[in-house]
Write a protein that holds these residues in place. Structure first.
Motif, PDB file in Angstrom:
ATOM      1  N   ARG A  12     -17.763  11.451  -4.336  1.00 48.07           N
ATOM      2  CA  ARG A  12     -18.006  12.275  -3.157  1.00 48.07           C
ATOM      3  C   ARG A  12     -17.042  13.367  -2.992  1.00 48.07           C
ATOM      4  O   ARG A  12     -17.371  14.256  -2.222  1.00 48.07           O
ATOM      5  CB  ARG A  12     -17.934  11.449  -1.759  1.00 48.07           C
ATOM      6  CG  ARG A  12     -19.163  10.330  -1.670  1.00 48.07           C
ATOM      7  CD  ARG A  12     -18.841   9.227  -0.434  1.00 48.07           C
ATOM      8  NE  ARG A  12     -17.431   8.868  -0.636  1.00 48.07           N
ATOM      9  CZ  ARG A  12     -16.928   7.875   0.091  1.00 48.07           C
ATOM     10  NH1 ARG A  12     -17.717   7.466   1.341  1.00 48.07           N
ATOM     11  NH2 ARG A  12     -15.737   7.500  -0.001  1.00 48.07           N
ATOM     12  N   ASN A  13     -16.003  13.041  -3.815  1.00 47.47           N
ATOM     13  CA  ASN A  13     -14.800  14.279  -3.792  1.00 47.47           C
ATOM     14  C   ASN A  13     -14.442  14.272  -5.160  1.00 47.47           C
ATOM     15  O   ASN A  13     -13.435  13.371  -5.352  1.00 47.47           O
ATOM     16  CB  ASN A  13     -13.837  14.070  -2.683  1.00 47.47           C
ATOM     17  CG  ASN A  13     -13.015  15.082  -2.806  1.00 47.47           C
ATOM     18  OD1 ASN A  13     -12.758  15.961  -3.587  1.00 47.47           O
ATOM     19  ND2 ASN A  13     -12.069  15.170  -1.584  1.00 47.47           N
ATOM     20  N   SER A  14     -14.705  15.044  -5.949  1.00 48.74           N
ATOM     21  CA  SER A  14     -14.351  15.168  -7.588  1.00 48.74           C
ATOM     22  C   SER A  14     -12.812  15.235  -7.801  1.00 48.74           C
ATOM     23  O   SER A  14     -12.000  14.791  -8.610  1.00 48.74           O
ATOM     24  CB  SER A  14     -15.152  15.962  -8.267  1.00 48.74           C
ATOM     25  OG  SER A  14     -14.975  17.438  -7.879  1.00 48.74           O
ATOM     26  N   LYS A  15     -12.017  15.718  -6.874  1.00 45.90           N
ATOM     27  CA  LYS A  15     -10.794  16.101  -6.647  1.00 45.90           C
ATOM     28  C   LYS A  15      -9.896  15.161  -6.347  1.00 45.90           C
ATOM     29  O   LYS A  15      -8.751  15.011  -6.373  1.00 45.90           O
ATOM     30  CB  LYS A  15     -10.291  17.447  -5.982  1.00 45.90           C
ATOM     31  CG  LYS A  15     -10.813  18.813  -6.281  1.00 45.90           C
ATOM     32  CD  LYS A  15     -10.616  19.685  -5.511  1.00 45.90           C
ATOM     33  CE  LYS A  15     -11.125  21.145  -6.143  1.00 45.90           C
ATOM     34  NZ  LYS A  15     -10.708  22.227  -5.256  1.00 45.90           N
ATOM     35  N   ARG A  16     -10.460  13.797  -5.826  1.00 45.06           N
ATOM     36  CA  ARG A  16      -9.830  12.726  -4.965  1.00 45.06           C
ATOM     37  C   ARG A  16      -9.788  11.569  -6.193  1.00 45.06           C
ATOM     38  O   ARG A  16     -11.099  11.227  -6.576  1.00 45.06           O
ATOM     39  CB  ARG A  16     -10.614  12.478  -3.925  1.00 45.06           C
ATOM     40  CG  ARG A  16      -9.723  11.283  -3.307  1.00 45.06           C
ATOM     41  CD  ARG A  16     -10.287  11.128  -1.851  1.00 45.06           C
ATOM     42  NE  ARG A  16      -9.698   9.499  -1.337  1.00 45.06           N
ATOM     43  CZ  ARG A  16     -10.155   8.484  -1.350  1.00 45.06           C
ATOM     44  NH1 ARG A  16     -11.390   8.296  -2.183  1.00 45.06           N
ATOM     45  NH2 ARG A  16      -9.684   7.608  -0.822  1.00 45.06           N
ATOM     46  N   LYS A  17      -8.712  11.130  -6.179  1.00 40.60           N
ATOM     47  CA  LYS A  17      -8.603   9.676  -7.291  1.00 40.60           C
ATOM     48  C   LYS A  17      -8.556   8.735  -6.128  1.00 40.60           C
ATOM     49  O   LYS A  17      -8.062   8.638  -5.238  1.00 40.60           O
ATOM     50  CB  LYS A  17      -7.250   9.745  -8.163  1.00 40.60           C
ATOM     51  CG  LYS A  17      -7.575  10.555  -9.281  1.00 40.60           C
ATOM     52  CD  LYS A  17      -6.210   9.954 -10.408  1.00 40.60           C
ATOM     53  CE  LYS A  17      -6.703  10.559 -11.763  1.00 40.60           C
ATOM     54  NZ  LYS A  17      -5.640  10.101 -12.668  1.00 40.60           N
ATOM     55  N   VAL A  18      -9.243   7.496  -6.724  1.00 38.91           N
ATOM     56  CA  VAL A  18      -9.352   6.185  -5.715  1.00 38.91           C
ATOM     57  C   VAL A  18      -8.509   5.411  -6.413  1.00 38.91           C
ATOM     58  O   VAL A  18      -8.209   5.310  -7.666  1.00 38.91           O
ATOM     59  CB  VAL A  18     -10.678   5.870  -5.575  1.00 38.91           C
ATOM     60  CG1 VAL A  18     -11.526   6.955  -4.850  1.00 38.91           C
ATOM     61  CG2 VAL A  18     -11.284   5.331  -7.026  1.00 38.91           C
ATOM     62  N   PRO A  19      -7.952   4.390  -5.866  1.00 39.42           N
ATOM     63  CA  PRO A  19      -6.982   3.595  -6.356  1.00 39.42           C
ATOM     64  C   PRO A  19      -7.863   2.537  -6.952  1.00 39.42           C
ATOM     65  O   PRO A  19      -8.968   2.036  -6.615  1.00 39.42           O
ATOM     66  CB  PRO A  19      -6.123   2.628  -5.083  1.00 39.42           C
ATOM     67  CG  PRO A  19      -7.292   2.997  -3.805  1.00 39.42           C
ATOM     68  CD  PRO A  19      -7.646   4.241  -4.116  1.00 39.42           C
ATOM     69  N   ARG A  20      -7.446   1.926  -8.241  1.00 44.06           N
ATOM     70  CA  ARG A  20      -8.028   0.727  -8.945  1.00 44.06           C
ATOM     71  C   ARG A  20      -7.682  -0.364  -8.269  1.00 44.06           C
ATOM     72  O   ARG A  20      -6.865  -0.930  -7.815  1.00 44.06           O
ATOM     73  CB  ARG A  20      -7.438   0.865 -10.494  1.00 44.06           C
ATOM     74  CG  ARG A  20      -7.992  -0.237 -11.317  1.00 44.06           C
ATOM     75  CD  ARG A  20      -7.358  -0.384 -12.571  1.00 44.06           C
ATOM     76  NE  ARG A  20      -7.920  -1.418 -13.529  1.00 44.06           N
ATOM     77  CZ  ARG A  20      -7.438  -2.568 -13.398  1.00 44.06           C
ATOM     78  NH1 ARG A  20      -6.465  -3.154 -12.452  1.00 44.06           N
ATOM     79  NH2 ARG A  20      -7.935  -3.812 -14.172  1.00 44.06           N
ATOM     80  N   GLN A  21      -9.002  -1.287  -7.983  1.00 44.20           N
ATOM     81  CA  GLN A  21      -8.831  -2.533  -7.614  1.00 44.20           C
ATOM     82  C   GLN A  21      -8.962  -3.907  -8.442  1.00 44.20           C
ATOM     83  O   GLN A  21      -8.937  -4.786  -7.836  1.00 44.20           O
ATOM     84  CB  GLN A  21      -9.894  -2.653  -6.615  1.00 44.20           C
ATOM     85  CG  GLN A  21      -9.855  -1.704  -5.105  1.00 44.20           C
ATOM     86  CD  GLN A  21     -10.517  -1.888  -4.116  1.00 44.20           C
ATOM     87  OE1 GLN A  21     -10.579  -3.156  -3.536  1.00 44.20           O
ATOM     88  NE2 GLN A  21     -11.298  -1.150  -3.392  1.00 44.20           N
ATOM     89  N   GLY A  22      -8.900  -3.326  -9.545  1.00 46.24           N
ATOM     90  CA  GLY A  22      -8.871  -4.551 -10.586  1.00 46.24           C
ATOM     91  C   GLY A  22     -10.003  -4.698 -11.324  1.00 46.24           C
ATOM     92  O   GLY A  22     -10.776  -3.610 -11.435  1.00 46.24           O
ATOM     93  N   ALA A  23     -10.515  -5.818 -11.895  1.00 49.69           N
ATOM     94  CA  ALA A  23     -11.674  -5.932 -12.688  1.00 49.69           C
ATOM     95  C   ALA A  23     -12.755  -6.647 -11.712  1.00 49.69           C
ATOM     96  O   ALA A  23     -12.259  -7.525 -11.157  1.00 49.69           O
ATOM     97  CB  ALA A  23     -11.293  -7.089 -13.767  1.00 49.69           C
ATOM     98  N   LEU A  24     -13.984  -6.274 -11.899  1.00 49.76           N
ATOM     99  CA  LEU A  24     -15.178  -6.907 -11.373  1.00 49.76           C
ATOM    100  C   LEU A  24     -16.125  -7.632 -12.329  1.00 49.76           C
ATOM    101  O   LEU A  24     -16.414  -7.060 -13.309  1.00 49.76           O
ATOM    102  CB  LEU A  24     -16.234  -6.104 -10.390  1.00 49.76           C
ATOM    103  CG  LEU A  24     -17.436  -6.438 -10.256  1.00 49.76           C
ATOM    104  CD1 LEU A  24     -17.060  -7.604  -8.946  1.00 49.76           C
ATOM    105  CD2 LEU A  24     -18.077  -5.420  -9.156  1.00 49.76           C
TER     106      LEU A  24
END
Length: 560
Positions: free
Chosen positions: A103-115
């Motif tokens: 939704r916002n290409s400039k924003r990085k989201v935190p990694r939450q691990g492996a699914l």
């Protein structure tokens, strides 16, 4: 909502007395399980130290895998009671978290691990799962999680099982009598005995180690190999069962868990009784399908009532028994095509159109649907072998043919569509050559687990709704989201925005509904026949007028 409810004549079937459970010292006994628990800890520590060396995917694992999807292997003990003994290798696929907010290409989201994902079966592979990250509805989840699939033990290249020559796996045309003769029953008993012998001959002493408890232990080793201290898991269908085993066996190792189309984990339902309940549920789903066809008589011209539609189906069975379509499609292939429609509403239009065309003298649409592709024989035989081995190893089964004959004869009087076909598929378990497990009592107490999200469709035949209710009762603190008056097997990825919203809120934020929630069903399929039903009336119908879906998460066909 009309859940799969057994009629009074069938309800007594669930009182069947099963064979005795294994004695202490046999697989599943307390001493053995303690040793296997210690062995799992040893194997997990070893896997954490070794990790997984990811590289390009082999074509046999993920054909034409994009550059972001990589594959590797993890080693697990064949027998967890002896972790230093023989080891087998499981194949694993992974797409690392993109970290990009769609939704916002400039924003990085935190990694939450492996699914980690398992599609069920038993016998299905999850190796295709990382490809789901390219689907728009999954991009937020793919940003936060490494998407990890794997082939469970026995499946694909993960120490594969086989019970017969794949060249002989697709037989056709075949019969599928709803009320078989004594001669036909004797033939199927002989075939079941031969199949069980073939499993032992082709797999040897390894055969006993392919079971749900070891699948749960393998999952913990995979968790460790991925470097995760706690597991985030998405399991579908049968995958919900060993997911629940995992939650019971390793509660402190669980971060989040989604159980999609939950099966009944009650030890008494594993697996003989559960298959009887499933056969009764398919009868109701078959009725749903016929009602839908009847409402669209203007398109399919198979009759304006479910009874008239059923008459057209019966006429097709009789004609195919007398003369197979294309020399390969008999009543057995017809039944398989319509059984698949019990798993997925999206298949209803093509099945109805094929039946309409066949009864008007055009067998080509039915042949296209029903003739198996020889190129899939190896994979299909392998999936069938794993299904049989896991179900037969998991629990005691009746070993007296008279019990099977009595129970399925009674059930077929009220639920003929799938009863005997289901019985023949499982009958090798009556003559199984390997020791049986004692099913684990799936159960957790308050506070032992983080909230578990259970998703279910009310009219699911493959995993009847009562199983989701029982799963919810047994996993303390779990929350159930129901897709009302829906029957497609597999709620995740089905395009229901309400369900997908609950899934995203849970995986991304850890939020679950305050209480059990429900979602309106996805839209019914649109009746469309094209040219195949445009010919004249069904002349032969008189005055009446008439086992695999493509999994959205795996890209492969299956009924697991």
């Amino acid at each position: 909502m009309r859940a799969a409810v057994l009629r009074p004549a069938a309800a007594s079937l669930l009182l069947t007395t099963l064979a005795a459970a294994p004695a202490d010292g046999a697989p599943g006994a307390p001493d053995a399980r303690a040793a296997e628990l210690r062995g799992t800890a040893v194997a997990a520590a070893r896997a954490r130290a070794e990790g997984i060396d990811f590289g390009p995917c082999a074509a046999a694992d993920v054909p034409s895998a994009p550059a972001g999807v990589r594959c590797g292997t993890v080693s697990v003990p064949l027998d967890y009671a002896h972790p230093g003994g023989e080891r087998i290798t499981l194949t694993v696929s992974r797409a690392p978290a993109t970290r990009r907010d769609p939704r916002n290409s400039k924003r990085k989201v935190p990694r939450q691990g492996a699914l980690v994902y398992n599609p069920g079966g038993p016998g299905a592979s999850g190796m295709y799962f990382p490809l789901i990250g390219a689907v728009p509805d999954w991009q937020r989840i793919a940003a936060a999680y490494d998407l990890v699939g794997y082939a469970p033990r026995g499946v694909g290249r993960s120490a594969p099982l086989s019970c017969e020559d794949p060249a002989h796996f697709f037989k056709g045309p075949t019969d599928a009598p709803e009320h078989p003769s004594e001669a036909y029953k004797r033939q199927r008993v002989a075939r079941a005995k031969a199949y069980a012998r073939g499993c032992a001959q082709r797999s040897g002493t390894r055969l006993r180690y392919y079971n749900s408890l070891n699948n749960a232990r393998d999952l913990d080793v995979l968790r460790a190999a991925l470097g995760e201290s706690r597991l985030t898991f998405l399991g579908g269908s049968y995958g919900t069962y060993f997911g629940a085993l995992y939650a019971t066996m390793f509660p402190s190792h669980l971060r989040r868990m989604v159980l999609d189309s939950a099966v009944n984990p009650d030890p008494g339902q594993i697996w003989y009784r559960g298959n009887l309940v499933q056969s009764a549920a398919f009868e109701e789903r078959w009725a749903d399908f016929r009602e839908w066809i009847a409402r669209h008589d203007a398109v399919y011209r198979l009759g304006t009532t479910p009874a008239r539609v059923r008459r057209g189906y019966d006429i097709a069975r009789e004609q195919l028994a007398a003369r197979a379509a294309d020399g390969k499609v008999g009543p057995g292939q017809l039944q398989n095509v319509f059984l698949a429609a019990g798993y997925d509403d999206a298949l209803w239009p093509s099945r109805a159109a094929a039946l309409s065309a066949y009864l008007r003298g055009d067998p080509k649409p039915l042949v296209r649907l029903a003739v198996p592709d020889p190129g899939t024989a190896v994979g299909a035989e392998n999936a069938g072998a794993v299904y049989t081995a896991v179900e037969c190893n998991d629990a005691p089964w009746p070993t007296d043919w008279k019990v099977w004959d009595r129970d399925n004869t009674r059930l077929a009087r009220v639920a003929p569509f799938e009863t005997w076909d289901n019985a023949w598929m499982n009958l090798p378990c009556a003559y199984w050559p390997a020791p049986r497990q004692r099913p684990l009592d799936v159960r957790t107490g308050p506070g032992e687990l983080p909230p578990v999200l259970i998703l279910a469709a009310e009219r699911d035949a493959a995993a009847p709704y009562e199983g989701a209710l029982e799963m919810n009762r047994r996993l303390a603190g779990s929350v159930l989201v129901t897709e009302r008056d829906a029957g497609t097997h597999g709620v995740v990825g089905g395009g229901n925005a309400c369900v997908d919203g609950h899934l995203s809120a849970y995986l991304l934020e850890g939020r679950v509904p305050a209480r059990h929630a429900s979602c309106a069903p996805r839209p019914e399929p649109v009746a469309s026949a094209g040219p195949v039903a445009s010919a004249g009336p069904v002349a032969s119908a008189g005055p009446a007028g008439g086992r695999g879906r493509r999994d959205a998460l795996t890209g492969k066909a299956g009924q697991g």
